[in-house]
Design a protein around this motif. Sequence first.
Motif, short mmCIF file in Angstrom:
data_model
loop_
_atom_site.label_atom_id
_atom_site.label_comp_id
_atom_site.label_asym_id
_atom_site.label_seq_id
_atom_site.Cartn_x
_atom_site.Cartn_y
_atom_site.Cartn_z
N TYR A 37 7.57 3.22 -5.03
CA TYR A 37 6.30 2.51 -5.17
C TYR A 37 6.28 1.50 -6.32
O TYR A 37 5.44 0.60 -6.35
CB TYR A 37 5.17 3.53 -5.41
CG TYR A 37 5.03 4.55 -4.31
CD1 TYR A 37 4.65 4.16 -3.03
CD2 TYR A 37 5.27 5.90 -4.54
CE1 TYR A 37 4.51 5.09 -2.02
CE2 TYR A 37 5.13 6.84 -3.53
CZ TYR A 37 4.75 6.43 -2.26
OH TYR A 37 4.63 7.35 -1.27
N LEU A 38 7.19 1.62 -7.25
CA LEU A 38 7.14 0.79 -8.45
C LEU A 38 7.27 -0.71 -8.20
O LEU A 38 6.64 -1.49 -8.92
CB LEU A 38 8.22 1.25 -9.43
CG LEU A 38 7.81 2.45 -10.29
CD1 LEU A 38 9.02 3.09 -10.95
CD2 LEU A 38 6.79 2.04 -11.35
N LEU A 148 -9.29 3.14 -2.12
CA LEU A 148 -8.32 4.16 -1.73
C LEU A 148 -7.49 3.65 -0.57
O LEU A 148 -8.02 3.12 0.41
CB LEU A 148 -9.02 5.46 -1.35
CG LEU A 148 -9.86 6.14 -2.43
CD1 LEU A 148 -10.30 7.54 -1.97
CD2 LEU A 148 -9.12 6.24 -3.75
N VAL A 149 -6.17 3.82 -0.70
CA VAL A 149 -5.24 3.38 0.34
C VAL A 149 -4.23 4.50 0.58
O VAL A 149 -4.07 5.40 -0.24
CB VAL A 149 -4.51 2.08 -0.06
CG1 VAL A 149 -5.51 0.93 -0.24
CG2 VAL A 149 -3.70 2.28 -1.34
N ASP A 150 -3.53 4.42 1.71
CA ASP A 150 -2.51 5.42 1.98
C ASP A 150 -1.18 4.99 1.36
O ASP A 150 -1.12 3.99 0.61
CB ASP A 150 -2.38 5.70 3.48
CG ASP A 150 -1.83 4.51 4.28
OD1 ASP A 150 -1.33 3.53 3.67
OD2 ASP A 150 -1.87 4.56 5.53
N LEU A 153 -0.29 1.39 1.70
CA LEU A 153 -1.33 0.47 1.23
C LEU A 153 -2.36 0.11 2.30
O LEU A 153 -3.05 -0.90 2.17
CB LEU A 153 -0.72 -0.81 0.62
CG LEU A 153 0.13 -0.61 -0.63
CD1 LEU A 153 0.73 -1.94 -1.09
CD2 LEU A 153 -0.68 0.03 -1.76
N LYS A 154 -2.49 0.94 3.31
CA LYS A 154 -3.53 0.72 4.31
C LYS A 154 -4.82 1.33 3.82
O LYS A 154 -4.85 2.50 3.42
CB LYS A 154 -3.12 1.34 5.65
CG LYS A 154 -1.90 0.70 6.28
CD LYS A 154 -1.51 1.39 7.57
CE LYS A 154 -0.26 0.77 8.18
NZ LYS A 154 0.18 1.50 9.41
N ARG A 238 -3.32 4.61 -4.46
CA ARG A 238 -2.61 5.25 -3.35
C ARG A 238 -2.90 6.74 -3.27
O ARG A 238 -2.90 7.44 -4.28
CB ARG A 238 -1.10 5.07 -3.49
CG ARG A 238 -0.57 3.71 -3.16
CD ARG A 238 0.94 3.81 -2.98
NE ARG A 238 1.62 2.60 -3.40
CZ ARG A 238 2.32 1.81 -2.60
NH1 ARG A 238 2.40 2.10 -1.31
NH2 ARG A 238 2.93 0.73 -3.07
N GLN A 239 -3.09 7.22 -2.03
CA GLN A 239 -3.21 8.65 -1.73
C GLN A 239 -2.11 8.95 -0.72
O GLN A 239 -2.25 8.66 0.47
CB GLN A 239 -4.59 8.97 -1.16
CG GLN A 239 -5.75 8.53 -2.04
CD GLN A 239 -5.77 9.24 -3.38
OE1 GLN A 239 -5.94 10.45 -3.45
NE2 GLN A 239 -5.58 8.47 -4.45
N HIS A 240 -0.99 9.51 -1.22
CA HIS A 240 0.17 9.65 -0.34
C HIS A 240 0.68 11.08 -0.23
O HIS A 240 1.76 11.31 0.31
CB HIS A 240 1.30 8.74 -0.82
CG HIS A 240 1.60 8.84 -2.29
ND1 HIS A 240 2.16 9.95 -2.86
CD2 HIS A 240 1.39 7.95 -3.29
CE1 HIS A 240 2.31 9.74 -4.16
NE2 HIS A 240 1.84 8.54 -4.46
#
Length: 347
Positions: A37-38, A148-150, A153-154, A238-240
Motif C-alpha cells: 500500500y505504501l 472509507l475505501v476498501d 481504494l473503492k 482503507r478498510q482491508h
Amino acid sequence: MTEAVPIPSTAAPAWPAASVAQADVSVALCTRNGARYLPAQVASICTQDLLPREIVLSDDDSSDDSVAVVERTLAEHGLATRIPLTVMRNRPPLGVTRNFEQAIRACRGELIALCDQDDVWHAGRLRRMVAEFERRPELLLLHSDARLVDGELKPLGQTLLQALETRPGELADIAAGRAFAALMHRNLVTGATTMLRRTLLDTALPISPLWVHDEWLATVGAAIGRIDLLAEPLMDYRQHGNNQIGAQRMTLRQKIDKALGERGDKYAHRVRRSEALLAFLQGLGPRVAGETLAMAQGKLEHFRFRAGLPRWRPARVLPVALQAARGRYARFDRGLPAILQDLMERG
C-alpha cells in the motif's frame, strides 16, 4: 521482556531551506509490512500542493521491503533530496503506539502529521490543515473526517464519522471548544486523520502504556487547550481486513452480539485507563481546569460502577436505572447502547 531498540538506518538529513511550496510540517509515517500500500500513500504525500519539510519513517520490523518502497517512491517523484527522509528500524517490533511515539519524538517540524502506511491523502489536505493552524495559534490538535475505501481504494459508501455514528451533540461540543466533554463519551479522533502542534508533545509525552497514541494525544490536548475537527473527508481510509486499527459501522447483528457478549475484564481495564488519565491531569496542576478534572473523575467513577455490576443480570436493572437517571450514561458513555449492554452482557 526484550525492549525493542531502533536500528539506525538513515541519519537525519540537513533541514532544507523553506520554499513557497513547503510548510514546517513533519510527516510521522509508521510502517510494518506495508509494501503493498505504501506507493499510493507516499505518492499522495509527494503530490500535495504544499509539501512537508521532512518524513520520519519508523519501521516496526517489516519482513518486506517497506522502507525501500518509500525511498523509491520519493525518488520517482523527484523529491528524494527536497523532502529529507529519516528512517528508524525496530527489532523486535515496538507495537503501533510505541512505534508512533518514536516517530513523533524524532520529528522536527512545528506541525506533525500522523500517517498510516495504507491510506491516501486527498489533494490539498496539508494546505487545508496547515491553514487552520496558522489561523488559530491556540490550536493544539486537528483531525478530520475520511472517506472509507476498501483495499483497492473503492469507496464503501460512508465516511469515518458516519461509521462512528457521530452524534450532532458530539460535533457541537467539539466546535464550541468542549472537546474534552465529547471525548468523555468516547474517542472520536483517528490518528491517520490527525495533525498536531509539537508544543503538545512537551506535555503529552510519554504516552500512557494503557492508551492508544491518538486517543491519548487528543485527550491531553483537549484537557490543556483547544483541539478541533474538520468535518470534511481529507483522505481515503482503507478498510482491508488487516488494519491494526480500523473503522466500519457495525451491523444490527454485530451490535446485538456485542450486547450479549461476555463482560470479561474490559471494564477493569477502562478503570485503570481512567485512573491513569486522572492522575496525569492532576499532576499538571493549574494547567487543567477544575471542570476538566471533575469530568475525568466522573468518568472514572462511571467505569468503576460498570466494572462492579453484579454477574446476575436481573440484579443490574435497578442500579443501571439509577445511574441512567443521574445522567451518567449520557455524560460519560454512549447513552442507550451502553445501558443495554450493561443489562444484557453475560458474566
